[in-house]
Design a protein around this motif. Sequence first.
Motif, short mmCIF file in Angstrom:
data_model
loop_
_atom_site.label_atom_id
_atom_site.label_comp_id
_atom_site.label_asym_id
_atom_site.label_seq_id
_atom_site.Cartn_x
_atom_site.Cartn_y
_atom_site.Cartn_z
N MET A 145 29.82 48.43 33.14
CA MET A 145 29.67 48.76 34.55
C MET A 145 31.03 48.60 35.26
O MET A 145 31.68 47.56 35.14
N GLN A 146 31.46 49.62 35.99
CA GLN A 146 32.71 49.56 36.73
C GLN A 146 32.58 48.64 37.94
O GLN A 146 31.49 48.44 38.48
N ILE A 147 33.70 48.10 38.40
CA ILE A 147 33.64 47.13 39.49
C ILE A 147 33.08 47.75 40.77
O ILE A 147 32.42 47.08 41.56
N ASN A 148 33.32 49.04 41.00
CA ASN A 148 32.74 49.67 42.18
C ASN A 148 31.22 49.66 42.13
O ASN A 148 30.55 49.60 43.15
N GLY A 179 26.03 41.20 40.52
CA GLY A 179 26.60 41.22 41.86
C GLY A 179 28.06 40.77 41.85
O GLY A 179 28.48 39.98 41.00
N LEU A 180 28.85 41.31 42.76
CA LEU A 180 30.27 40.99 42.84
C LEU A 180 30.46 39.73 43.68
O LEU A 180 29.94 39.64 44.80
N LEU A 181 31.20 38.77 43.16
CA LEU A 181 31.44 37.50 43.84
C LEU A 181 32.89 37.45 44.34
O LEU A 181 33.78 38.05 43.74
N TYR A 182 33.08 36.74 45.44
CA TYR A 182 34.41 36.60 46.05
C TYR A 182 34.78 35.14 46.20
O TYR A 182 33.93 34.29 46.47
N ASP A 202 41.74 28.67 40.16
CA ASP A 202 40.85 28.22 39.09
C ASP A 202 39.48 28.88 39.22
O ASP A 202 38.90 28.96 40.31
N HIS A 203 38.96 29.35 38.11
CA HIS A 203 37.60 29.88 38.08
C HIS A 203 37.11 29.86 36.63
O HIS A 203 37.89 29.77 35.69
N HIS A 204 35.80 29.95 36.49
CA HIS A 204 35.15 29.92 35.17
C HIS A 204 35.00 31.35 34.66
O HIS A 204 34.74 32.27 35.44
N GLU A 205 35.15 31.52 33.37
CA GLU A 205 35.06 32.87 32.80
C GLU A 205 33.70 33.52 33.07
O GLU A 205 33.60 34.76 33.15
N ASP A 206 32.67 32.71 33.25
CA ASP A 206 31.34 33.27 33.50
C ASP A 206 31.18 33.82 34.92
O ASP A 206 30.16 34.45 35.22
N GLU A 207 32.15 33.60 35.79
CA GLU A 207 32.03 34.11 37.16
C GLU A 207 32.22 35.62 37.25
O GLU A 207 31.81 36.24 38.23
N HIS A 208 32.84 36.23 36.27
CA HIS A 208 33.14 37.66 36.36
C HIS A 208 31.87 38.50 36.45
O HIS A 208 30.86 38.16 35.84
N PRO A 209 31.94 39.60 37.25
CA PRO A 209 33.08 40.10 38.02
C PRO A 209 33.31 39.29 39.29
O PRO A 209 32.39 39.02 40.05
#
Length: 333
Positions: free
Chosen positions: A1-4, A33-36, A55-62
């Motif tokens: 799935m593309q970020i858009n 869902g996209l997180l900020y 800093d962020h966790h790899e599971d947060e993506h996108p």
Amino acid sequence: MQINQHAKLSVAPMMDWTDRHCRFLHRQLSRHGLLYTEMVTAPALVRGGAMHLLDHHEDEHPVALQLGGSDPVELAHAARLGAQAGYDEINLNCGCPSDRVQSGTFGAVLMRDAGVVADCVAAMRTAVDVPVTVKCRIGVDEQDPETVLPEFLARIVAAGCERVTIHARKAWLQGLSPKENRDIPPLDYDLVMRMKGLFPNLHISINGGVETLDQALDLLESGLDGVMIGRAAYHQPTDILAQADRRVFGVGEDSSAEGAVYAMLPYIEAHLSAGGRLHQITRHMLGLFAGRPGARGWRRTLSEGATQPGAGPELVLAALARVTPLEEPAKAV
């Protein structure tokens, strides 16, 4: 799935709220869902060397990094640092009305100078390969949004911005507090809808006043490309996010508050082992059971106990025991 596509539903960047622990929790409820991030100022990264803010966790993506600033060179440098840290998008804040932001000449005050914003977008786009986006208001103070907003959008589109999130309220930099700016200026969804007609190739998300997933779906069906939800997603995260993957993105199954709690336990253990405190995580979990019988007991147990020395996952499980389980649907015989 593309970020858009992920941007069809996003959780707004909120100062002091959407930190990495909050984002990890939200990701247990919605995989798509996209997180900020909270807004990170470019000077803090470039001049202050505050790399821990990335800093962020790899599971947060996108996950997207929101930057604050008004200097194109500095923002380009900060955007490069963000992309190198692994963020999927770099977002420029042109909507925050706080006094601290105004004194730094960024945030909503940038609505007064679309040329500067365009220069910043162009510099950031040159610096990184990930999308560069903008979050803005419909105008500030005495500006006429009918005139200002289309001019603003035209400038940033010409600079290479392909996605924008519009908070459908003016920001009053004089006379209203940041809190009042979230509620008092009237919403103008119709204006944002008209912008989609004027800029059909621009991905436009709407923000402001969206309180339910049903409302978000209605806005998407009206022709907008995305919906960004702030306070409702924070205070009632299960209501907004647990059905989002299925209903908004058409993939996956619904999640549950209980499932999110159990998924958080190993994360909590790791945080405590690294010297963190339980309340740094559980303060974001208080609204998981909003509206459910036992929600008050859940909140009280966490609020009173999570700041105590030695508090750990067992407190979270004790709080969960205060919540009345949902009835299982009757099985066909």
